[in-house]
Enzyme design. Structure first.
Site, mmCIF file in Angstrom:
data_model
loop_
_atom_site.group_PDB
_atom_site.id
_atom_site.type_symbol
_atom_site.label_atom_id
_atom_site.label_comp_id
_atom_site.label_asym_id
_atom_site.label_seq_id
_atom_site.Cartn_x
_atom_site.Cartn_y
_atom_site.Cartn_z
ATOM 1 N N GLU A 15 1.571 -0.144 -4.890
ATOM 2 C CA GLU A 15 0.669 0.966 -5.165
ATOM 3 C C GLU A 15 1.474 2.241 -4.951
ATOM 4 O O GLU A 15 1.978 2.483 -3.848
ATOM 5 C CB GLU A 15 -0.541 0.974 -4.237
ATOM 6 C CG GLU A 15 -1.511 2.101 -4.586
ATOM 7 C CD GLU A 15 -2.313 2.651 -3.420
ATOM 8 O OE1 GLU A 15 -3.290 3.363 -3.670
ATOM 9 O OE2 GLU A 15 -1.940 2.391 -2.264
ATOM 10 N N ASP B 43 0.815 -1.213 0.000
ATOM 11 C CA ASP B 43 0.000 0.000 0.000
ATOM 12 C C ASP B 43 0.853 1.268 0.000
ATOM 13 O O ASP B 43 1.807 1.393 0.779
ATOM 14 C CB ASP B 43 -0.899 -0.008 1.242
ATOM 15 C CG ASP B 43 -1.793 1.211 1.317
ATOM 16 O OD1 ASP B 43 -2.665 1.355 0.440
ATOM 17 O OD2 ASP B 43 -1.605 2.031 2.242
#
Length: 589
Positions: A279, A242
């Site tokens: 990401e 993330d």
């Protein structure tokens, strides 16, 4: 398990059991240990310098919540039944799901009951939103505080082992979404043990995780170790990392490069592919560049510009970060180069952004979507495209996604055009924290231009309300509607074509192009005919509500492999189509 914890500034450390405290012995490098083995199922915590007992920073199991003692979990107790050779996630069809809203029960065990549905659809890899324990019962998972553990509401760590085993038995890989850039605000006790955070760098959540200041060596090992254990103890195939742009690291070797090198070594040792997918908001190919060349060595990275280009063109939305998207030329740039902002001005950010993708880069290195947890859940109302678009337009989006040169990812329910909203929900037992999150969410409503879409009087759902969480669960009965069932069949057909037609499976960006018969741009939803070139294959996509006749270059010897709508071939290379529709032309088998 031998009790062991890193507490470099401590003068005394104890392991706290149900009926006693045992002093640990300094073991060098700030580590403290004890030579008495704690068996599986033992509850324990650590006390530093006589302070309150706190959970283990490497806790695998928090059965009574993030404030309670940890529990010993012996991962070796599980007997794996599947003989799994692994899967290379690049170019595969991914399926993102949130365990709590994927089924009525909201558990990993319940999710297993629907794995056969995903196999039938053609999915290759299931991607689970974060499972780390967090305070409260329901949430997206990005406020976890124990990155080595599994939220008990979902079934705990043993349930994840079972889920992965069942997925592998069906030929499905498993990707786990993990968060290393911050910890949640409630239940985060790391600072009681050592310098896990540093004020040298700031992130949207406050002080950054300490990756380059004093004590960072062990913090980096804590990060890397939490990633490696998912591959070894739980047999997952990939990790989605993330918001890696918030891993602030000025070290000679970025922590992501360190992680990549260690995962590569582990992959060689285990004899199966292991993947890391980042990401990142940077639009910088450094993420996928080899570590030997100064890159981070990621297997792949998310490319949100592709989502924005498709969504803005089909819906006509131009608010917030969609301001630079929506035209046919922009879609072409996204489909042929992954990044729209590759050094160009980002109007939303107010600065030039990104860098070009080097020629020859495999398109499969980029994970793309038309729906995902962010792009649906971070909308003001959590509304999906299916709430506003006719099913034919959804079919067009699906074709652009699944027949692109990238690695496509579906979001749970997308395959039948689910109309259930997926809203932002976060159960914070602390009333002050719940109030702050609620007010913050409402404050964001104006900042992203949602009022222009929904109207100024729209009521933003309360993240802490159980109704917001319950209203985000999938309603599987929707698929019984004939229109939804037809869309589901369309997704299955597109995935089958992607697997069977080499041109459609290719990640060759140089063999991809987009032409169009219609305006370059539009004030609202784009209307006209797009032709996606994939090697010799052609995908003709008509948007709007009119009939059109289109010449498809070099298509004289191609056959109609599939269609949404009823195309009519009026002469060689010429099609008459009614919008919205999709016609897929491929070389004869």
């Amino acid at each position: 398990m031998l009790p062991r914890v890193w507490a470099p500034g401590a003068g005394r450390v104890e392991v706290v059991l149900s009926d006693e405290r045992r002093a640990l012995v300094a073991d060098g490098g700030g580590w403290w240990t004890h030579d008495v083995d704690l068996p599986h199922g033992t509850d324990y915590a650590f006390s530093v310098d006589g302070g309150d007992p706190r959970p283990d920073p490497r806790s695998a199991w928090q059965p009574r919540g993030v404030h309670a003692p940890s529990r010993v979990f012996d991962a070796m107790r599980y007997t794996w039944r599947s003989d799994w050779a692994g899967v290379d996630v690049r170019g595969r069809v991914l399926y993102e799901l949130h365990v709590g809203t994927f089924t009525a029960a909201g558990t990993l065990a319940a999710a297993v009951e629907h794995l056969n549905d995903l196999v039938s659809l053609g999915v290759d890899v299931v991607e689970l939103l974060p499972l780390a324990p967090f305070d409260g019962e329901f949430g997206w998972g990005y406020d976890g505080v124990d990155p080595y553990g599994v939220h008990e509401v979902y079934g705990g760590p043993a349930a994840l082992q079972h889920f992965v085993d069942e997925a592998h038995a069906r030929g499905l890989g498993v990707c786990l979404d993990v968060v290393h850039n911050h910890l949640g605000p409630s239940g985060n006790y790391l600072s009681a043990f050592g310098p896990y955070f540093t004020s040298t760098h700031q992130t949207p959540w406050g002080d950054a995780v300490n990756l380059d200041a004093d004590g960072s060596h062990e913090v980096r090992r804590w990060v890397v170790g939490s990633a490696l254990r998912w591959f070894t103890d739980f047999h997952v195939d990939a990790l989605r990392l993330d918001a890696v742009h918030e891993l602030r690291d000025d070290s000679d070797q970025h922590v992501l490069a360190q992680l990549s090198d260690e995962v590569a070594a582990l992959s060689a040792s285990l004899g199966r592919p292991l993947a890391l997918v980042a990401e990142t908001d940077l639009n910088d190919p450094v993420s996928i560049a080899a570590t030997a060349d100064g890159g981070w060595g990621m297997t792949g990275q998310w490319a949100d510009d592709v989502h924005h280009a498709i969504h803005a063109l089909v819906t006509g939305e131009r608010h917030g970060y969609y301001v630079d998207f929506g035209s046919a030329p922009t879609l072409r740039k996204a489909l042929t180069g992954a990044f729209v902002h590759d050094g160009t001005l980002s109007t939303f950010r107010g600065v030039p952004w990104g860098a070009p993708v080097p020629a020859g880069t495999d398109g499969h290195r980029f994970v793309v979507s038309v729906q995902n947890h962010d792009q649906v859940g971070n909308r003001g109302l959590g509304d999906r495209p299916s709430e506003r678009l006719p099913v034919g337009a959804l079919a067009v989006e699906a074709a652009l996604l699944l027949l692109s040169p990238f690695t496509p990812m579906l979001f749970m329910g997308e395959e039948w055009g689910a109309r259930t909203r997926w809203q932002y929900f976060a159960d914070h037992p602390d009333p002050e924290l719940a109030r702050a999150v609620r007010e913050g969410r409402r404050g964001e409503f104006g900042g992203h231009g949602w009022a222009a879409l929904y109207g100024p009087d729209a009521q933003i759902p309360d993240p802490g309300a159980r109704s917001t969480f319950e209203g985000s669960r999938l309603v599987r009965g929707e698929i019984d509607d004939p229109e939804r069932a037809a869309l589901h069949d369309w997704y299955r057909l597109l995935i089958a074509l992607r697997r069977s037609v080499p041109e459609l499976a290719s990640g060759d960006l140089a063999a991809t192009d987009l032409t169009w018969d219609g305006p370059d741009d539009a004030d609202g939803p784009w209307r006209g005919v797009l032709v996606l070139h994939r090697g010799r294959a052609r995908v003709v996509l008509a948007l709007g509500d009119a009939e059109a006749q289109v010449t498809v270059p070099d298509a004289d010897d191609l056959v109609v492999a599939a269609s949404w709508g009823e195309p009519v071939r009026t002469s060689p290379g010429v099609l008459r189509v009614s919008a919205p529709s999709v016609t897929i032309l491929t070389p004869p088998a």
